[in-house]
Design an enzyme around this catalytic site. Structure first.
Site, PDB file in Angstrom:
ATOM      1  N   ASP A 146       0.913  -1.123  -0.089  1.00  0.00           N
ATOM      2  CA  ASP A 146       0.134  -0.134   0.018  1.00  0.00           C
ATOM      3  C   ASP A 146       0.852   1.420   0.058  1.00  0.00           C
ATOM      4  O   ASP A 146       1.812   1.336  -0.763  1.00  0.00           O
ATOM      5  CB  ASP A 146      -0.745  -0.190   1.256  1.00  0.00           C
ATOM      6  CG  ASP A 146      -2.150   0.561   0.897  1.00  0.00           C
ATOM      7  OD1 ASP A 146      -2.385   1.649   0.906  1.00  0.00           O
ATOM      8  OD2 ASP A 146      -3.357   0.053   1.009  1.00  0.00           O
TER       9      ASP A 146
ATOM     10  N   HIS B 208      -3.627   5.909   3.676  1.00  0.00           N
ATOM     11  CA  HIS B 208      -4.378   4.947   3.320  1.00  0.00           C
ATOM     12  C   HIS B 208      -3.725   3.723   3.953  1.00  0.00           C
ATOM     13  O   HIS B 208      -4.514   2.815   4.542  1.00  0.00           O
ATOM     14  CB  HIS B 208      -4.628   4.842   1.808  1.00  0.00           C
ATOM     15  CG  HIS B 208      -5.313   3.694   1.222  1.00  0.00           C
ATOM     16  ND1 HIS B 208      -4.928   2.534   0.990  1.00  0.00           N
ATOM     17  CD2 HIS B 208      -6.691   3.679   0.890  1.00  0.00           C
ATOM     18  CE1 HIS B 208      -5.854   1.709   0.446  1.00  0.00           C
ATOM     19  NE2 HIS B 208      -7.187   2.495   0.455  1.00  0.00           N
TER      20      HIS B 208
ATOM     21  N   SER C  77     -11.345  -1.139  -0.021  1.00  0.00           N
ATOM     22  CA  SER C  77      -9.825  -0.824   0.837  1.00  0.00           C
ATOM     23  C   SER C  77     -10.222  -1.337   2.235  1.00  0.00           C
ATOM     24  O   SER C  77      -9.107  -2.061   2.804  1.00  0.00           O
ATOM     25  CB  SER C  77      -9.623   0.108   0.539  1.00  0.00           C
ATOM     26  OG  SER C  77      -8.764   0.518  -0.383  1.00  0.00           O
TER      27      SER C  77
END
Length: 452
Positions: free
Chosen positions: A63, A112, A286
């Site tokens: 990620d 994120h 996600s």
């Protein structure tokens, strides 16, 4: 590649991999705000914890990196490698190389990778904000997306391989393209090939995507990956969730107003220095994928000793419970019955779900096409009033989704499959229309949050 966290010093009690109570003292958990763990549509993690907490298991998170300064991630992270040069090479290793830098006030980005990491392995029962699905697992942090949340297929693919080669028994992939590519003869993508390549040692869990389309991206990996769609707190399909290739569902949130109903979204760790107290919320596939990756980590460390990725995958699919969206992961059932499960196991067929696969990355194979994240943006207004370390409110997390008005516009990935020109043209037109409609919906809903 971005790989996430592992066992924390704050975890003291669980540092040896011992089983824990199903009632940790983390405020968001005790208040019921972590519905993804223990709500009616949650994964029933507390039922699994007395027997399994993921001790001794490394989970890779590919990620944007992870925040080594977040108290609920401190000591939980194994620094891996950075692959962001768009040519698949490792450009740096160590903590500084994989520190999450997905932080931009102008685009409401707060980390994120830190968020997906926290869902899986946040320190638990330490009296801080939240609990993780596999609180005794460690996360290997592999950074494949840059600070804007963009990356290349070849970097993502090699990031997956790096994680597998460095001990990750489970790999989470919450990144992907905006519009899936139609292929009629297998999967030509670099990412799909990487998922298959590591399947003998690592189970890859991928977010299905936020396009709302019925098309899968990586059919060649459909028998070895777990492709995760997102559900809301009532078990309903997230309106944004891609359905193509999904074979398991998990909590990802379903807030139709994108921000004014945080109780319908997913809370997790973010970058502390982004001035959101280190915790925030978002929704998207996600958020769903790391819930399932966490369940896989619980099984990988469970006493029943499921020794292969195929066996772990089979167990998750075989014990999924019925939900309105489709079969939903259930950690409690998976752990409780795994003592009688086969440690070898074959690959389950489509009866376990809709079949197919949709791990996520964009761009032409070997090129610099962008890979975006699969988290929907939350509105920057009306922050929630969840507890925070400073005693104030936890602001919301508009983490962005790939596409117009959102995070990481991906390139168009090429296809090496051979298809009839007319069928291919019609298929691509259908996908393009679906993608445009989804993008328009997101632009209307997201109020401009996220990055172009």
């Amino acid at each position: 590649m971005a790989l996430a966290c592992g066992a924390s010093a704050a975890l003291g009690l669980f540092a040896t991999g011992l089983a824990m109570s199903g009632s940790p003292n983390d405020p968001l958990f005790t208040s019921g705000q972590q519905w993804g763990l223990n709500g009616s549509a949650g994964i029933s993690a507390p039922s699994a914890w007395p027997a399994a907490t993921g001790g001794g298991v490394i989970v890779g998170d590919v990620d944007t990196g992870a925040d080594f300064n977040n108290p609920d991630l401190a000591g939980k992270l194994i620094p891996g490698a950075r692959l962001t040069s768009q040519d698949g090479t490792v450009t740096a290793t160590g903590q500084a190389a994989v520190q999450d830098d997905n932080c931009s006030a102008s685009n409401s980005e707060y980390g994120h990778g830190s968020m997906t990491t926290g869902i899986m392995v946040a320190a638990t029962n330490n009296g801080r904000i939240m609990a993780g699905v596999a609180p005794d697992a460690m996360a290997l942090v592999v950074k494949v997306l840059d600070s804007s949340g963009s990356g290349a297929d070849v970097d993502v693919a090699n990031g997956i391989i790096y994680a597998a080669n460095h001990g990750a028994r489970v790999i989470n992939l919450s990144i992907g393209p905006t519009v899936p590519t139609i292929t009629l003869s297998g999967d030509p993508s670099a990412v799909g090939k990487a998922i298959v390549e590591v399947s003998n040692t690592s189970l890859v869990v991928v977010a299905a995507g936020n396009n709302g389309t019925p098309f899968a991206d990586y059919p060649g990996a459909s028998d070895v990956a777990l492709v995760v769609g997102a559900v809301g707190p009532a078990g309903e399909k997230g309106v944004y969730s891609t359905t193509g290739g999904v074979n398991i569902w998990a909590p990802g949130g379903d807030d139709p107003t994108l921000g004014s109903m945080p109780s319908r979204e997913i809370y997790s760790t973010v970058i502390v220095s982004c001035d959101r107290n280190g915790y925030n919320y978002a929704q998207g596939t996600s958020m769903a994928a790391p819930h399932v990756a966490g369940v896989a980590a619980l099984l990988a460390g469970a006493p029943c000793n499921l020794s292969t990725p195929a066996a772990i995958r089979n167990q998750i699919l075989a014990t999924a419970r019925a939900a309105s969206a489709g079969p939903e992961a259930d950690a409690g059932r998976a752990v409780a019955t795994c003592h009688g499960a086969s440690a070898g196991g074959g690959r389950p067929g489509p009866s376990s779900g809709t079949g197919g696969s949709r791990p996520e990355a964009g761009g032409a194979p070997g090129s610099s096409g962008a890979a975006g994240r699969q988290a929907l943006a939350s509105s920057p207004s009306a922050p929630p009033t969840s507890p925070s370390p400073s005693g104030g409110a936890v602001a919301q997390m508009p983490t962005g989704e790939p596409g117009a008005g959102t995070a990481g516009v991906p390139g168009t990935r090429g296809s090496n499959s051979i298809a009839a020109p007319i069928v291919g043209a019609i298929g691509l037109l259908v996908v393009a229309v679906a993608g445009v409609l989804a993008a328009l919906w997101r632009r209307r809903r997201s109020q401009g949050a996220g990055m172009e």
